[in-house]
Design a protein around this motif. Structure first.
Motif, PDB file in Angstrom:
ATOM      1  N   UNK A   1      43.672  21.074  43.754  1.00 52.33           N
ATOM      2  CA  UNK A   1      42.451  21.617  44.355  1.00 52.33           C
ATOM      3  C   UNK A   1      42.683  23.074  44.748  1.00 52.33           C
ATOM      4  N   UNK A   2      41.768  23.949  44.398  1.00 52.52           N
ATOM      5  CA  UNK A   2      41.879  25.367  44.734  1.00 52.52           C
ATOM      6  C   UNK A   2      40.598  25.820  45.408  1.00 52.52           C
ATOM      7  N   UNK A   3      40.761  26.528  46.541  1.00 51.80           N
ATOM      8  CA  UNK A   3      39.588  26.961  47.276  1.00 51.80           C
ATOM      9  C   UNK A   3      38.927  28.171  46.643  1.00 51.80           C
ATOM     10  N   UNK A   4      39.700  28.960  45.866  1.00 51.20           N
ATOM     11  CA  UNK A   4      39.209  30.227  45.327  1.00 51.20           C
ATOM     12  C   UNK A   4      39.062  30.162  43.815  1.00 51.20           C
ATOM     13  N   UNK A   5      37.981  30.718  43.306  1.00 51.74           N
ATOM     14  CA  UNK A   5      37.810  30.900  41.861  1.00 51.74           C
ATOM     15  C   UNK A   5      37.725  32.379  41.559  1.00 51.74           C
ATOM     16  N   UNK A   6      38.447  32.810  40.537  1.00 53.83           N
ATOM     17  CA  UNK A   6      38.405  34.184  40.052  1.00 53.83           C
ATOM     18  C   UNK A   6      37.621  34.169  38.746  1.00 53.83           C
ATOM     19  N   UNK A   7      36.404  34.704  38.786  1.00 56.69           N
ATOM     20  CA  UNK A   7      35.567  34.759  37.591  1.00 56.69           C
ATOM     21  C   UNK A   7      35.811  36.104  36.942  1.00 56.69           C
ATOM     22  N   UNK A   8      36.543  36.067  35.841  1.00 50.06           N
ATOM     23  CA  UNK A   8      37.123  37.279  35.276  1.00 50.06           C
ATOM     24  C   UNK A   8      36.349  37.764  34.063  1.00 50.06           C
ATOM     25  N   UNK A   9      36.231  39.086  33.971  1.00 51.26           N
ATOM     26  CA  UNK A   9      35.719  39.739  32.787  1.00 51.26           C
ATOM     27  C   UNK A   9      36.831  40.527  32.132  1.00 51.26           C
ATOM     28  N   UNK A  10      36.474  41.550  31.396  1.00 46.10           N
ATOM     29  CA  UNK A  10      37.461  42.371  30.715  1.00 46.10           C
ATOM     30  C   UNK A  10      37.970  43.468  31.648  1.00 46.10           C
ATOM     31  N   UNK A  11      39.040  44.142  31.232  1.00 43.89           N
ATOM     32  CA  UNK A  11      39.596  45.224  32.031  1.00 43.89           C
ATOM     33  C   UNK A  11      40.835  44.787  32.802  1.00 43.89           C
ATOM     34  N   UNK A  12      41.371  45.721  33.591  1.00 43.17           N
ATOM     35  CA  UNK A  12      42.644  45.496  34.288  1.00 43.17           C
ATOM     36  C   UNK A  12      42.506  44.733  35.593  1.00 43.17           C
ATOM     37  N   UNK A  13      41.336  44.763  36.216  1.00 48.99           N
ATOM     38  CA  UNK A  13      41.187  44.198  37.556  1.00 48.99           C
ATOM     39  C   UNK A  13      41.516  42.707  37.628  1.00 48.99           C
ATOM     40  N   UNK A  14      41.035  41.852  36.713  1.00 46.68           N
ATOM     41  CA  UNK A  14      41.378  40.430  36.838  1.00 46.68           C
ATOM     42  C   UNK A  14      42.875  40.171  36.865  1.00 46.68           C
ATOM     43  N   UNK A  15      43.628  40.877  36.018  1.00 43.95           N
ATOM     44  CA  UNK A  15      45.072  40.693  36.005  1.00 43.95           C
ATOM     45  C   UNK A  15      45.726  41.123  37.303  1.00 43.95           C
ATOM     46  N   UNK A  16      45.251  42.218  37.892  1.00 44.88           N
ATOM     47  CA  UNK A  16      45.800  42.671  39.168  1.00 44.88           C
ATOM     48  C   UNK A  16      45.552  41.637  40.263  1.00 44.88           C
ATOM     49  N   UNK A  17      44.336  41.106  40.314  1.00 44.32           N
ATOM     50  CA  UNK A  17      44.016  40.117  41.338  1.00 44.32           C
ATOM     51  C   UNK A  17      44.799  38.825  41.122  1.00 44.32           C
ATOM     52  N   UNK A  18      44.886  38.390  39.868  1.00 44.07           N
ATOM     53  CA  UNK A  18      45.642  37.175  39.579  1.00 44.07           C
ATOM     54  C   UNK A  18      47.109  37.342  39.961  1.00 44.07           C
ATOM     55  N   UNK A  19      47.669  38.509  39.660  1.00 40.23           N
ATOM     56  CA  UNK A  19      49.052  38.763  40.029  1.00 40.23           C
ATOM     57  C   UNK A  19      49.263  38.733  41.537  1.00 40.23           C
ATOM     58  N   UNK A  20      48.300  39.295  42.279  1.00 39.70           N
ATOM     59  CA  UNK A  20      48.399  39.277  43.739  1.00 39.70           C
ATOM     60  C   UNK A  20      48.313  37.854  44.281  1.00 39.70           C
ATOM     61  N   UNK A  21      47.401  37.067  43.730  1.00 41.90           N
ATOM     62  CA  UNK A  21      47.262  35.681  44.181  1.00 41.90           C
ATOM     63  C   UNK A  21      48.515  34.878  43.854  1.00 41.90           C
ATOM     64  N   UNK A  22      49.075  35.095  42.671  1.00 39.00           N
ATOM     65  CA  UNK A  22      50.314  34.409  42.306  1.00 39.00           C
ATOM     66  C   UNK A  22      51.435  34.791  43.270  1.00 39.00           C
ATOM     67  N   UNK A  23      51.538  36.095  43.595  1.00 40.24           N
ATOM     68  CA  UNK A  23      52.591  36.550  44.508  1.00 40.24           C
ATOM     69  C   UNK A  23      52.425  35.962  45.904  1.00 40.24           C
ATOM     70  N   UNK A  24      51.164  35.742  46.292  1.00 34.70           N
ATOM     71  CA  UNK A  24      50.889  35.161  47.615  1.00 34.70           C
ATOM     72  C   UNK A  24      51.051  33.640  47.623  1.00 34.70           C
ATOM     73  N   UNK A  25      51.257  33.070  46.432  1.00 38.87           N
ATOM     74  CA  UNK A  25      51.375  31.623  46.330  1.00 38.87           C
ATOM     75  C   UNK A  25      50.057  30.902  46.535  1.00 38.87           C
TER      76      UNK A  25
END
Length: 274
Positions: A1-25
């Protein structure tokens, strides 16, 4: 179960956010609209279509999602009538009317639909607060002429935004060399690089600025304008003195790299208080 959804389009921003979320666990659901693949290594996206929006929202809720972040660029999709389910069909008149009114109205309608289903829409800075700089000069030193050009550009962008046209302009020596429209920032700066030099009245005067800001009244949780190292490279190629943006209203991707590249190119970076 995940409380947050990242609705991603093209470009660099989705990867940056995903990386931050991964780093935060922090676990999250990655979703992308069919036809607009996101570049987020290590994550298998949940794909959806506008024609089946309600089933997609129900799926998010079933996965425990309660907050949603929109990140990255998408364009308006072409709808396939045969793919529309009954529940989503009831929403289409509302969505189609919003699309006719422009991008900002479309985004407001989408946010409204998500919120009515119990999903809170939050901005990208909720994941990475440093993405949106506050007021101040990040590097370099704008001259008084640059500040006048920035003020002129800010007025132009506000006028453009009020009719949902664009979020950027280039001004040099008080003259508007270019404005951003559907082709986007890169195309505008490339045009200035190719043709704008001869438009400056005084070849030895102010080189000009590129200014970026959200549209007036825009919901700043989604579709904030973004700048990055590529913007710095194109602004330098266009012979500009610096890049200016509305403080608190523009995402800076890879800020440290932006600053380093600007210093090498001799550009200033200024988050201007509106």
């Amino acid at each position: 179960m995940s409380e947050l959804a990242l609705i991603a389009g093209t470009g660099a921003l989705p990867g940056l956010l995903a990386g931050a979320l991964d780093a935060q666990g922090e676990g999250f659901v990655l979703a992308e609209m069919e036809g607009f693949p996101a570049s987020v290594p290590g994550h298998d996206p949940l794909r959806f279509r506008v024609e089946r929006l309600v089933p997609f929202l129900d799926d998010l809720l079933a996965r425990g999602v309660r907050r949603v972040v929109f990140a990255g660029a998408v364009r308006r999709p072409r709808l396939a009538p045969s793919a529309i389910d009954t529940a989503t069909a009831a929403l289409l008149p509302r969505l189609m009317a919003a699309m006719q009114a422009g991008d900002d109205a479309t985004l407001r309608a989408v946010i409204g639909i998500f919120e009515e289903r119990g999903l809170e829409v939050v901005g990208a800075e909720a994941v990475l607060p440093d993405l949106v700089p506050g007021a101040g000069v990040l590097t370099g030193a704008p001259t008084e002429a640059d500040r006048k050009d920035a003020a002129r550009a800010a007025a132009i962008v506000a006028a453009l935004g009020s009719v949902d046209v664009g979020q950027g302009a280039v001004v040099a020596q008080g003259l508007c060399l270019a404005v951003e429209a559907l082709p986007g920032t890169d195309a505008m700066l490339d045009w200035v690089a190719a043709t704008g030099t001869g438009l400056r009245p005084d070849p030895t005067g102010a080189r000009g600025v590129f200014y970026k800001a959200p549209k007036p009244g825009q919901d700043r949780r989604v579709d904030l304008p973004a700048l990055g190292p590529e913007t710095v490279a194109r602004a330098a190629a266009a012979g500009l003195a610096g890049i200016v943006w509305e403080a608190g209203g523009v995402i800076c991707l890879n800020r440290a790299e932006m600053v380093a590249d600007a210093e090498v190119a001799g550009l200033f970076l200024w988050a201007r208080q509106p």
